[in-house]
Enzyme design. Sequence first.
Site, PDB file in Angstrom:
ATOM      1  N   GLU A  48      -8.258  -3.000  24.265  1.00  0.00           N
ATOM      2  CA  GLU A  48      -8.078  -2.153  24.055  1.00  0.00           C
ATOM      3  C   GLU A  48      -8.288  -0.795  24.816  1.00  0.00           C
ATOM      4  O   GLU A  48      -9.433  -0.953  25.015  1.00  0.00           O
ATOM      5  CB  GLU A  48      -7.243  -1.629  22.611  1.00  0.00           C
ATOM      6  CG  GLU A  48      -8.550  -1.134  22.292  1.00  0.00           C
ATOM      7  CD  GLU A  48      -8.736  -0.674  20.707  1.00  0.00           C
ATOM      8  OE1 GLU A  48      -7.832  -0.562  20.153  1.00  0.00           O
ATOM      9  OE2 GLU A  48      -9.894  -0.650  19.962  1.00  0.00           O
ATOM     10  N   ASN A  54     -10.653   3.126   5.865  1.00  0.00           N
ATOM     11  CA  ASN A  54     -11.614   1.747   4.574  1.00  0.00           C
ATOM     12  C   ASN A  54     -12.371   1.090   5.017  1.00  0.00           C
ATOM     13  O   ASN A  54     -13.596   1.069   3.697  1.00  0.00           O
ATOM     14  CB  ASN A  54     -10.094   1.136   3.981  1.00  0.00           C
ATOM     15  CG  ASN A  54      -9.177   1.858   3.861  1.00  0.00           C
ATOM     16  OD1 ASN A  54      -8.722   2.736   3.724  1.00  0.00           O
ATOM     17  ND2 ASN A  54      -8.385   0.900   2.816  1.00  0.00           N
ATOM     18  N   SER A  95      -1.198  -4.959  19.929  1.00  0.00           N
ATOM     19  CA  SER A  95      -1.343  -6.378  19.870  1.00  0.00           C
ATOM     20  C   SER A  95       0.431  -6.998  19.033  1.00  0.00           C
ATOM     21  O   SER A  95       1.695  -6.280  19.037  1.00  0.00           O
ATOM     22  CB  SER A  95      -1.861  -6.061  17.892  1.00  0.00           C
ATOM     23  OG  SER A  95      -0.683  -5.862  17.644  1.00  0.00           O
ATOM     24  N   ASN A 119       8.264  -9.936  -1.744  1.00  0.00           N
ATOM     25  CA  ASN A 119       7.502 -11.737  -1.629  1.00  0.00           C
ATOM     26  C   ASN A 119       6.301 -11.792  -2.093  1.00  0.00           C
ATOM     27  O   ASN A 119       5.513 -13.161  -2.354  1.00  0.00           O
ATOM     28  CB  ASN A 119       7.936 -12.280  -0.567  1.00  0.00           C
ATOM     29  CG  ASN A 119       7.684 -12.201   0.203  1.00  0.00           C
ATOM     30  OD1 ASN A 119       6.640 -11.249   0.219  1.00  0.00           O
ATOM     31  ND2 ASN A 119       8.220 -13.120   1.592  1.00  0.00           N
ATOM     32  N   TYR A 144       1.156  -7.837  16.157  1.00  0.00           N
ATOM     33  CA  TYR A 144       1.971  -7.284  15.422  1.00  0.00           C
ATOM     34  C   TYR A 144       2.612  -5.837  15.532  1.00  0.00           C
ATOM     35  O   TYR A 144       4.092  -6.017  15.898  1.00  0.00           O
ATOM     36  CB  TYR A 144       1.114  -6.012  14.214  1.00  0.00           C
ATOM     37  CG  TYR A 144       1.872  -5.303  13.182  1.00  0.00           C
ATOM     38  CD1 TYR A 144       2.599  -5.408  12.369  1.00  0.00           C
ATOM     39  CD2 TYR A 144       0.569  -4.322  14.057  1.00  0.00           C
ATOM     40  CE1 TYR A 144       3.449  -4.075  12.187  1.00  0.00           C
ATOM     41  CE2 TYR A 144       1.267  -3.123  12.775  1.00  0.00           C
ATOM     42  CZ  TYR A 144       2.066  -3.304  12.054  1.00  0.00           C
ATOM     43  OH  TYR A 144       2.621  -1.718  12.180  1.00  0.00           O
ATOM     44  N   HIS A 145       2.334  -5.483  17.121  1.00  0.00           N
ATOM     45  CA  HIS A 145       2.698  -3.659  17.580  1.00  0.00           C
ATOM     46  C   HIS A 145       3.865  -4.120  17.746  1.00  0.00           C
ATOM     47  O   HIS A 145       4.614  -3.809  18.351  1.00  0.00           O
ATOM     48  CB  HIS A 145       1.616  -2.711  17.785  1.00  0.00           C
ATOM     49  CG  HIS A 145       0.225  -2.455  17.046  1.00  0.00           C
ATOM     50  ND1 HIS A 145      -1.191  -3.044  16.995  1.00  0.00           N
ATOM     51  CD2 HIS A 145       0.207  -1.272  16.922  1.00  0.00           C
ATOM     52  CE1 HIS A 145      -1.312  -2.349  16.222  1.00  0.00           C
ATOM     53  NE2 HIS A 145      -1.506  -1.058  15.692  1.00  0.00           N
ATOM     54  N   ALA A 176      -9.909   0.868   9.872  1.00  0.00           N
ATOM     55  CA  ALA A 176     -10.765   1.858  10.222  1.00  0.00           C
ATOM     56  C   ALA A 176     -11.644   2.566   8.895  1.00  0.00           C
ATOM     57  O   ALA A 176     -12.661   2.570   8.718  1.00  0.00           O
ATOM     58  CB  ALA A 176     -10.866   2.498  11.186  1.00  0.00           C
ATOM     59  N   ARG A 203     -10.443  -6.286  20.214  1.00  0.00           N
ATOM     60  CA  ARG A 203      -9.900  -5.896  20.595  1.00  0.00           C
ATOM     61  C   ARG A 203      -9.757  -5.796  21.245  1.00  0.00           C
ATOM     62  O   ARG A 203     -10.935  -5.453  22.502  1.00  0.00           O
ATOM     63  CB  ARG A 203      -8.883  -5.223  19.684  1.00  0.00           C
ATOM     64  CG  ARG A 203      -8.971  -4.648  18.833  1.00  0.00           C
ATOM     65  CD  ARG A 203      -7.899  -3.963  17.847  1.00  0.00           C
ATOM     66  NE  ARG A 203      -8.959  -4.336  16.018  1.00  0.00           N
ATOM     67  CZ  ARG A 203      -7.642  -3.833  15.633  1.00  0.00           C
ATOM     68  NH1 ARG A 203      -6.684  -2.584  16.119  1.00  0.00           N
ATOM     69  NH2 ARG A 203      -7.896  -3.708  13.840  1.00  0.00           N
ATOM     70  N   TYR A 210       0.932  -1.688  -0.105  1.00  0.00           N
ATOM     71  CA  TYR A 210      -0.496  -0.009   0.398  1.00  0.00           C
ATOM     72  C   TYR A 210       0.644   1.468   0.215  1.00  0.00           C
ATOM     73  O   TYR A 210       0.849   2.320  -0.573  1.00  0.00           O
ATOM     74  CB  TYR A 210      -1.312  -0.262   0.570  1.00  0.00           C
ATOM     75  CG  TYR A 210      -1.667   1.965   1.290  1.00  0.00           C
ATOM     76  CD1 TYR A 210      -2.082   1.685   0.648  1.00  0.00           C
ATOM     77  CD2 TYR A 210      -1.407   2.029   2.709  1.00  0.00           C
ATOM     78  CE1 TYR A 210      -3.335   2.915   1.190  1.00  0.00           C
ATOM     79  CE2 TYR A 210      -2.260   3.476   2.936  1.00  0.00           C
ATOM     80  CZ  TYR A 210      -2.827   3.698   2.594  1.00  0.00           C
ATOM     81  OH  TYR A 210      -3.775   5.071   2.132  1.00  0.00           O
ATOM     82  N   ASP A 241      11.996 -13.023  -1.333  1.00  0.00           N
ATOM     83  CA  ASP A 241      11.638 -12.711   0.349  1.00  0.00           C
ATOM     84  C   ASP A 241      12.784 -12.150   0.886  1.00  0.00           C
ATOM     85  O   ASP A 241      13.941 -12.252   0.948  1.00  0.00           O
ATOM     86  CB  ASP A 241      11.751 -14.277   0.565  1.00  0.00           C
ATOM     87  CG  ASP A 241      11.170 -13.965   2.565  1.00  0.00           C
ATOM     88  OD1 ASP A 241      11.136 -13.144   2.994  1.00  0.00           O
ATOM     89  OD2 ASP A 241      11.076 -15.167   2.967  1.00  0.00           O
ATOM     90  N   THR A 272       5.906   2.474  14.394  1.00  0.00           N
ATOM     91  CA  THR A 272       3.877   2.332  14.451  1.00  0.00           C
ATOM     92  C   THR A 272       3.386   2.882  15.285  1.00  0.00           C
ATOM     93  O   THR A 272       4.568   3.433  16.147  1.00  0.00           O
ATOM     94  CB  THR A 272       3.412   0.940  14.093  1.00  0.00           C
ATOM     95  OG1 THR A 272       2.121   2.126  14.591  1.00  0.00           O
ATOM     96  CG2 THR A 272       3.813   0.055  14.810  1.00  0.00           C
ATOM     97  N   LYS A 298       7.432  -4.312  16.192  1.00  0.00           N
ATOM     98  CA  LYS A 298       7.236  -3.294  15.658  1.00  0.00           C
ATOM     99  C   LYS A 298       8.446  -3.081  17.143  1.00  0.00           C
ATOM    100  O   LYS A 298       9.847  -1.950  16.847  1.00  0.00           O
ATOM    101  CB  LYS A 298       6.500  -2.377  15.324  1.00  0.00           C
ATOM    102  CG  LYS A 298       5.449  -2.391  14.031  1.00  0.00           C
ATOM    103  CD  LYS A 298       6.675  -2.208  12.771  1.00  0.00           C
ATOM    104  CE  LYS A 298       6.214  -2.116  11.392  1.00  0.00           C
ATOM    105  NZ  LYS A 298       6.765  -2.039  10.613  1.00  0.00           N
TER     106      LYS A 298
END
Length: 382
Positions: free
Chosen positions: A328, A240, A179, A32, A181-182, A238, A326, A11, A74, A144, A185
Amino acid sequence: MRVLILGGDGYLGWPTAMSFAAKGHDVYVVDNYMRRNIAQATQSEALIPTPNLNDRANIFKSLSDCDIQVKIGDICDYRLLETVFKEFQPEAVIHYAEQPSAPYSMIGFDQARETLNNNLNATFNVIWAVMEHAPDCHIVKLGTMGEYGTPNIDIEEGWLEIEHKGRKDKFLYPRAAGSLYHTTKVLDTDLLWFYVRTFGLRVTDLMQGPVYGLSTDESDQDERLLPNFHYDDIFGTAVNRFLVQAVAGVPLTVYGKGGQIRGYLNLKDTLQCVELAMHSPAAKGELRILNQFTETFSINELADRVQRVGNQKGLNVEVKSIPNPRKEAEDHYYNPAHSGLMDLGLKPNYMTDEVVAQMLDNVIKHKDRIDESKIMPRIKWK
Ligand code: NAD
Ligand code: USQ
């Protein structure tokens, strides 16, 4: 400059590649197709189909006469990344190549491990490729705002001076991600900081908030050059999701109380920020951290805005709170500093009603492709 863009099909990566090539930089992209593969595997395909990376680069070349060199591979494969570094000798590397979905990382063990392995190994390999093959290269890494979480004190740009028992020192600002993912980071930032302070790398870690929008100077030329636009619960953010829900006649899915505040920015501003960071590189041995967003608002405010503009277009938009999948804070203090990029020259493009209206028009054009079964959240933080 010779700019290596990792995650160049993504993106943010694809519009960055076009923008830099159009400005005369020598651009090399690696991807990849991890995002395309996960989207297919989880029925989270984008609203607007996008040609593959080689085809997009050819289409862009035919319209602009600008070259984008493409490698499908990759970056967790160190030998592949080394080959790219040796061949291209980048002066800057923009590192976007990670698994970016918080919900995906919370599905279960396999997805958590995949996210952890991919994101940490990708960053580790970038660090080593720079150390071994291009030690002067500036790493511009996408972090992030979610690394900080939502603390009950002001958020600084990356660092905090602490006085403890009469003595002072400067530390990375405390992080509390929401999360897995976060959390990857946060771990990336720690890895970068170790190699910066020990081996003198130059790194800018951009703590970015959620990005919205499809329009850039280059992508506006031809619909086949648009970046990906997801609206499902895995890759759709959120903004989109609310745009698509407004067009589909589904009540906007505010999670819980809707007081969750984030720092947002327009895609056009991501391009500006990355370029500004690249043109004034961090010094050797400096981990520069910049908070990358232009305005903060809550999910309720976002829903109100989409509802107001949607209704002006005759869409009859409803907003409905649903149980938050979630874990949060839904009502919290949020005051993050963000002057660093402004000081470098960022000219913000805010989310005006006109911008929301343009984004809605884009979705309306593709209304027939909306699959309502992709809208409700499937993944819960347990
Ligand atoms: P994206 O998924 O669209 O782009 C990432 C790209 O990297 C994908 O095309 C994917 O296939 C590729 N990739 C992932 N792992 C790879 C690997 N090991 N080797 C090669 N390619 C790989 O995501 P995006 O929204 O463009 O985000 C880019 C970066 O910015 C991510 O690191 C994300 O965490 C960060 N970020 C994004 C936002 C946002 O709102 N989009 C906000 C803050 C931070
Ligand atoms: N939310 C809703 N309704 C929805 C979807 C989300 O209320 O239908 C809420 C979420 O609960 C959350 C907020 O909106 O409180 C933001 O969620 P999001 O899905 O828009 O974004 P997020 O998961 O935070 O992740 C996105 C990108 C990620 C990036 C992050 C920046 O996918 O790559 O790191 O934004 S930040 O949020 O600042 O950490």
